[in-house]
Design a protein around this motif. Structure first.
Motif, PDB file in Angstrom:
ATOM      1  N   GLY A 115      16.358-103.626  55.745  1.00 46.98           N
ATOM      2  CA  GLY A 115      15.089-103.143  56.288  1.00 46.98           C
ATOM      3  C   GLY A 115      14.854-101.677  56.025  1.00 46.98           C
ATOM      4  N   VAL A 157       8.966-106.333  59.646  1.00 47.32           N
ATOM      5  CA  VAL A 157      10.101-107.158  59.228  1.00 47.32           C
ATOM      6  C   VAL A 157       9.940-108.582  59.757  1.00 47.32           C
ATOM      7  N   ALA A 205      19.911-106.339  61.069  1.00 46.84           N
ATOM      8  CA  ALA A 205      19.576-105.561  59.877  1.00 46.84           C
ATOM      9  C   ALA A 205      20.809-105.114  59.109  1.00 46.84           C
ATOM     10  N   GLN A 257       9.462-102.690  62.792  1.00 55.96           N
ATOM     11  CA  GLN A 257      10.218-103.880  63.192  1.00 55.96           C
ATOM     12  C   GLN A 257       9.329-105.114  63.133  1.00 55.96           C
TER      13      GLN A 257
END
Length: 549
Positions: A128, A445, A324, A442
């Motif tokens: 990420g 993602v 991650a 976030q």
């Protein structure tokens, strides 16, 4: 030199040892297979695993529309491993060879022995932080049908057949204390015979010595595992320069007998032990409500949606999000001296995103129960997760955020979280889910993950407000550091020979599995891409077994 009792002595009856012994016996060699534990522990740590295997460009990936390649996997491995030491010569060689294996014959070799995989490919270590930063660019975590026992099964079957034929003999409760060396060549092992033990698998067994032994062979292969059950060794090798002081409180992801003592003895007798400061510990550990070994911890394998909070209630800075980059988030936590962290979510998120690591936590997959697996798509939590919600010491479940914060502080009164801080973090996040785009990385993602069919259907929750009553109750989970894997180990060349002074092979001495850093003395470098621990045992055990034919 004493008369050999076998062609090869294999020390350690875990996965790497079973693979090597099977390969040796297939070629007609006689093998003595030793282990300090009882027969009930055959298969070692692989038995307890989730059974995840790393494949590259597999049929399972292609069916899901995942475009993987050896070039992409090599790049992911390189930036994740971050090799930077002169002693990384052999680890680099092993990494390249393993990637060729994972993209080539690995799957068909295992499939030919009856192994199969769950059709939804997991995305562990999803990264990420950027294209040139650590993590898997695509899902590569293939869950074996049967989990860890399903990985062990075909090799145990092969070894048992050779045992019946007289080519393999077991020596359980044999604790190796020394290598037998004459004129610089290893030709056997000696040590203690421990009293018989019927202690169930994984539980701490007796260390009462009833005798000694001295066994000799044409060569010795060490497959005795890592150091994760020995917190003294973990603390001894803890990399304070990178990770800060070792945590005062550690949980164990492996049984107590994973002690690393034979690895230390081999090093004392001339084997090169390299990269011992490289280790793999998880940040999402739960105290097991039903423990098997001391300080027994279970890891949450999280999807990406939970808020990750520090002990005061502040959100960890991006890219430190669930799932991650384990080592980078570990570094963030331990260099700041956090005694724990928190996941904050709701029932809808944990239903979709909280998998528990380990064969014993996934009975449906372990026992190949299709009906129970289909039940994961229903409204209920899995029985194992529900048991942790009901009985786990690290779970707080409440209907409102003020009540949740009070419950968190009841659990950690010495390090209370601040309600206003937590509320602000949750509200800021929830405001970002109202639109298909936003500025929260976030959530980007999460949305990106849901573009992959398996992630959307069974793994990653639809972005929604945490405070939505329809998704409740609210859940906070106190997270602990748990020890797991050694990434460094005995230095070996591409035949599995242990190297000694001057980088020369020690005649008659080989190593495979975690004791060798899964190959070369650390083929993961600083970080792992997941699914590569069992795979490293399979590959290095096969390499050493075939080299000794």
């Amino acid at each position: 030199m004493a008369t050999p009792q076998a062609d090869v002595i294999v020390v350690g009856a875990g996965l790497a040892g079973l693979v090597a012994a099977a390969e040796l016996a297939d070629a007609g060699r006689t093998v003595l297979l030793l282990d300090q534990e009882g027969e009930q522990n055959l298969g070692g740590q692989a038995h307890w695993s989730f059974g995840g295997l790393f494949f590259v460009d597999s049929p399972e990936q292609r069916r899901l529309g995942i475009r993987d390649s050896l070039d992409l996997a090599r790049r992911d491995w390189a930036v994740t491993a971050a090799f930077d030491r002169p002693e990384d010569h052999w680890p680099r060689q092993w990494a390249d060879a393993y990637l060729d294996f994972a993209a080539g014959e690995k799957r068909e070799w295992l499939r030919g022995m009856g192994m199969r995989w769950f059709p939804a490919v997991g995305w562990a270590e999803r990264g990420g932080a950027g294209a040139g930063q650590p993590g898997n660019s695509v899902p590569r975590f293939h869950i074996t049908w049967g989990t860890g026992p399903g990985v062990v099964e075909p090799f145990e079957r092969r070894v048992r057949a050779h045992q019946q034929a007289g080519r393999i003999q077991f020596r359980f409760r044999h604790r190796v204390r020394r290598l037998n060396i004459t004129a610089g060549a290893v030709h056997g092992v000696s040590g203690d015979v421990l009293e018989p033990s019927d202690t169930p698998r994984g539980e701490s067994s007796s260390r009462v010595v009833t005798g000694d032994f001295d066994l000799n062979a044409g060569a010795v292969l060490i497959t005795s595992g890592g150091i994760g059950g020995n917190h003294d060794l973990v603390r001894r090798f803890w990399p304070t320069d990178r990770l800060g002081p070792a945590p005062t409180h550690l949980l164990s992801g492996v049984p107590q007998h994973v002690d690393g003592l034979l690895q230390q003895q081999v090093a004392a007798q001339g084997g090169n032990l390299i990269n011992p400061d490289r280790m793999w510990h998880y940040t999402e550990g739960l105290r097991n409500w039903n423990p098997i070994w001391p300080a027994h911890a279970i890891r949450i394998l999280p999807g990406p949606s939970s808020l990750w909070l520090d002990p005061t209630g502040r959100r960890l800075p991006y890219p430190h999000i669930p799932g991650a980059s384990t080592l980078d988030t570990l570094q963030h936590i331990t260099t700041r001296g956090y005694p724990h962290t928190w996941f904050l979510a709701n029932r809808a998120v944990i239903k979709r995103e909280y998998a528990l690591s380990g064969s014993e936590q996934n009975h449906d997959l372990t026992h190949r129960d299709l009906k129970a697996v289909a039940g994961r798509l229903g409204r209920n939590l899995t029985p194992a997760l529900q048991a942790f919600v009901d009985h786990g010491a690290d779970f707080v479940v409440r209907d409102t955020l003020p009540d949740l914060v009070r419950g968190m502080n009841d659990l950690t009164p010495d390090t209370p979280v601040d309600h206003a801080t937590v509320e602000r973090e949750v509200l800021d996040r929830d405001l970002q889910v109202r639109n298909p785009a936003g500025k929260d990385p976030q959530l980007a993602v999460v949305r990106g993950a849901r573009a992959i069919l398996s992630e959307k259907l069974i793994r990653v929750a639809n972005p929604a407000p945490i405070l939505d009553p329809a998704s409740g109750p609210l859940i906070a989970v106190k997270l602990n550091i748990l020890t797991r894997k050694s990434l460094g180990g005995l230095e070996t060349n591409l035949q599995g020979q242990v190297l000694g002074p001057g980088g020369q092979p020690i005649p008659g001495l080989y190593a495979a599995g975690e004791v060798a850093g899964f190959g070369g003395g650390g083929f993961h470098g600083y970080r792992a891409l997941e699914g590569t621990f069992l795979g490293g045992c399979l590959f290095s055990g096969r390499v050493a077994g075939r080299a000794l034919r």
